[in-house]
Scaffold this active site. Sequence first.
Site, short mmCIF file in Angstrom:
data_model
loop_
_atom_site.label_atom_id
_atom_site.label_comp_id
_atom_site.label_asym_id
_atom_site.label_seq_id
_atom_site.Cartn_x
_atom_site.Cartn_y
_atom_site.Cartn_z
N ARG A 258 0.82 -1.21 0.00
CA ARG A 258 0.00 0.00 0.00
C ARG A 258 0.86 1.26 0.00
O ARG A 258 1.75 1.42 0.80
CB ARG A 258 -0.88 -0.01 1.25
CG ARG A 258 -1.66 1.26 1.41
CD ARG A 258 -2.64 1.10 2.54
NE ARG A 258 -3.24 2.37 2.85
CZ ARG A 258 -4.21 2.50 3.70
NH1 ARG A 258 -4.70 1.47 4.32
NH2 ARG A 258 -4.72 3.67 3.95
N ARG B 56 -4.95 4.77 -3.57
CA ARG B 56 -4.35 3.67 -2.82
C ARG B 56 -4.50 2.35 -3.56
O ARG B 56 -5.47 2.13 -4.28
CB ARG B 56 -4.93 3.57 -1.40
CG ARG B 56 -6.36 3.14 -1.28
CD ARG B 56 -7.42 4.22 -1.07
NE ARG B 56 -7.04 5.51 -0.57
CZ ARG B 56 -7.13 5.87 0.71
NH1 ARG B 56 -7.56 5.02 1.60
NH2 ARG B 56 -6.84 7.09 1.07
N ASP C 162 -7.38 -0.80 0.27
CA ASP C 162 -7.82 -0.29 1.56
C ASP C 162 -8.83 -1.29 2.11
O ASP C 162 -9.81 -1.61 1.43
CB ASP C 162 -8.52 1.07 1.31
CG ASP C 162 -8.47 1.95 2.52
OD1 ASP C 162 -7.94 1.53 3.55
OD2 ASP C 162 -8.97 3.09 2.43
N ASP D 93 -11.34 -1.80 5.19
CA ASP D 93 -11.96 -1.15 6.34
C ASP D 93 -12.95 -2.08 7.02
O ASP D 93 -13.79 -2.70 6.34
CB ASP D 93 -12.74 0.11 5.90
CG ASP D 93 -11.82 1.24 5.49
OD1 ASP D 93 -10.74 1.38 6.10
OD2 ASP D 93 -12.17 1.98 4.56
O1 GSY Z 1 -12.37 4.82 2.28
C1 GSY Z 1 -11.82 4.02 1.35
C2 GSY Z 1 -10.99 4.73 0.34
N1 GSY Z 1 -11.76 5.69 -0.47
C3 GSY Z 1 -12.64 5.42 -1.45
C4 GSY Z 1 -13.14 4.22 -2.00
O2 GSY Z 1 -12.81 3.08 -1.61
N2 GSY Z 1 -14.05 4.37 -3.02
C5 GSY Z 1 -14.45 5.59 -3.49
N3 GSY Z 1 -15.32 5.63 -4.47
N4 GSY Z 1 -13.97 6.74 -2.97
C6 GSY Z 1 -13.07 6.65 -1.97
N5 GSY Z 1 -12.47 7.64 -1.30
C7 GSY Z 1 -11.69 7.05 -0.41
S1 GSY Z 1 -10.69 7.90 0.70
#
Ligand code: GSY
Length: 173
Positions: free
Chosen positions: A83, A92, A95, A97
Amino acid sequence: MNTVYLSIGTNMGEREANLKLAVKLLTEAQGVRVEAVSSIYETAPVGFIEQAAFLNIAVRLTTDLSSAKMLHLCQKIEQELGRIREFRWGPRIIDLDILLYNHENIETESLIVPHERMFERAFVLVPLMEISTPATGQLGRAYEALASIDIQKEGVVQWKKSVTVEEFVRSES
Ligand code: GSY
């Protein structure tokens, strides 16, 4: 046994391969059983919008790991996939979560469950709804939140239909 829902996202490199490898590593982890993987959704970036579109999925698993150990496993997988996160909200490779851990409310220095922003994010709620059944509690709240979101306007589009966990992982290459 604990039921855990994860949200996984990627917008760098081989996005589909990143998702598949992350799920494969989850299936190989001790004390974890991956029960379901959602369809893959292509989603418009939220937060910092000047970045590439994401692929997002949700995963349901059962585990005897504590929430702290589950967090540690997610971080280990993120590291294993190399990462690189240049700045908060930025692009990234992967990720992972933790969205929900049973019906628990957890607040430690490193982990907040339910995930702080999950109820506002279509890219989290749409895949999550696919692998859960309407319920009360936190999942019920997620269903209610999704009902008031315009999914198309949020830029969440099904990219690849869901398959079994075995098929999802098998096609990892
Ligand atoms: O919070 C996860 C990372 N993330 C994302 C994501 O996974 N998808 C979208 N569409 N927008 C995001 N913005 C972030 S920060």
